[in-house]
Design an enzyme around this catalytic site. Sequence first.
Site: not given
Length: 563
Positions: A101, A154, A172, A244-245, A267-268, A410
Site C-alpha cells: 500500500y 484522485r 485496500k 476510495e479516491d 475512507d478518505d 501522503n
Amino acid sequence: MAPPPSALPAKITGMDNLRDPRLAKGMATTIEERQLLGIHGLLPARVKSQAEQISHCMRNIRRLSDPLDKYIYMMDLLERNERLFYKLLSENTEELMPVVYTPTVGEACQKYGYIYRKPQGLFITIKDKGHVIDVLRNWPRNDVKAICVTDGERILGLGDLGAQGMGIPVGKLALYTALADIPPYQTLPIVLDVGTNRDELREDEDYIGLRQKRATGPEYDEFIDEFMQAVVTLYGQDTLIQFEDFGKNNAFRLLEKYRDKYCTFNDDIQGTASVALAGILAALKASGRHLTDHTFLFQGAGQAAVGIALLIAMAMEKREGIPREEALKHIWLRDSKGLVVKNRPDGGISEPKEPFAHEHEPVTDLMEIIRDIKPTCIIGAAAIPNVFTPEVIKEMATLNERPIIFALSNPTSQAECTAEAAYTHSEGRAIFASGSPFPVFEGFGKTFEPGQGNNAYIFPGASLGVICAGIRHIHESVFLFAAEGLANLVTEEDLALGRMYPPLSKIKEISIKIATKVAEEAYKDGMASTYPEPEDKEAFIRSKLYNYEYDDQSPLPASYPWV
C-alpha cells in the site's frame, strides 16, 4: 476461524491444487497429498513447512532494492499462493505494508499499464451502462461481503489515474485480510472506468483504460446509481461498499446520497477522520486536557480535512456534552484562498465547508492566522509539502506548552513537515503524528518514535465489525466508536515515546478490538441485524476470521469410516 477452502470430489483436480491460488500450498504439499492428488513429480522432492516458505519469501523481498520490484513480487505471490501471501503480509506488517500500500502503491498505479499481469478485480466501464449487473455476474464468487471501489479520479496525492487506480482497491482489500482476517474470497476490488481527463494517459500506448475524457453529470450519476443497485441485487443489502479516491466534487456528494440507502462509507473522508480523531484523543492523554480546551486549525479544507473536522465536532458533542454549534466554533479551516470565514469576498465557500465558516476578517497568510486564532492543534491534510515551516512550528511552541502538530498528507514527499522538524523547532515539546512513516528521532534527552496515523488502523477493523454485526447503514458514530477503541489501546509506554498510535506490529489484535467495539455499540444503538445477538461479541467475531495457516490443513476430501 472461518473454514479453509476445501476440495470437492469430482470438482477439484490435483492440478487445481497447483494452479488455484486459494488452494495452493506449493512445496508445503506433503508427499502423500501429492500422490493422492496425482501431482507427484510435478513438485521438487523437498517438502517445506509454511514457516520455511515465509523465510524464503522474505529473503527474496529483501534482496530487491526497488520498492516497485517488491510490489510486483508480492502481487505475483498473491496470484500463486493466496494463504502464503496473507500470512507473509500479516506477520511482517511493518515491513511489507508500505510495499503493498502507500507509498509504493502510488508508483504501482502510475505504472499499472506496464506491470498489469492478470485480473485481480473488475473493470466496469461507462460503456457497460445498462449492463452493469451482467459484468458483476462475471466475478467468479457470489458470496461477496465487501467491495472497495474507485473511479480513479484522485489517487492518493497523484491525481487522476483513471483505470490504473485499480492498485488502490486491490491494496485496500489485501489489508482487509492481512490486518483484520476478513476472508479474501469475500472481497471484490472494482474500478468504475469513466475515462480520464489527463491527456498524457489517454495518449499513452500502455494505458489500460477507456481513452476518453471523464463522463460527468447525469450520465455519471446514472452509472453510479446502476452500480449500487446491481451490488445489492446480487450480493444483498448488507454488502459493504467502500468508496476510495473519488474526486472532491463527487466524494461528499455520493457519500451523502448513499449513506442512508446502502452499507457504504468513504475512507478518505471517514476513515481518515477516525484515525486522526484517535490520535487527537491519545494526545489528550499526553496533554491532560479535554477536547473543548483545544482550538483546531486545518491546513486544507478538502474531503479529508472536513471529514476530520466533522468527527471532532461530533466527539465534542457526544463525549463532552456541548451543543454542535458550540463545538464547531473550536474548529477553523484554511484552504487555497485563506481562512474559511463567512461572506468571504475571494473564492466563496463550498457547501461542505459552510459549518466552519465563522465570523472573522479574511486572512490568507498561515502565520498570521495562527497568531490571530491561537490554535492548540494544527492538522495538515492538503498535500502541500513543508507548509509547516520552522517559523510556524516555533510559533505553535510559543503559544502552547505541548503543541499538537499532525502532518497527515501522503505520501512522505507531500507531508506538511517532518517529525524531525516538529521536534527540533518545538524543542521536543510537540505532540506529533503523520500520515506517512518517519524514522525515530533522538534529541532533547529523549527518544521519539513518531506515530503514523494510517487509515489501516481503522478501516479493516471497522469493516470487520460492520460485516459481522450486519450493519446495513453506517452512521458516523461507527467511526467515533472506532476512534475511541483505537485511542484506548494507546499505552503510557507509547505516549512516553511520543507515539499517538499503537505499534503497527499489534494491528491484527487492534483490528479485532475495534471490530468488537463497533459491534457492541451497534447492538446497543439498534444498528445491528445479525441475530440472535452473540453474547460474546469478540468470540463471535474471531469465529469468522480467515485462516491462512495450512501446515495442518489437507487439500484432500474429508473421509470417514462406515460402522
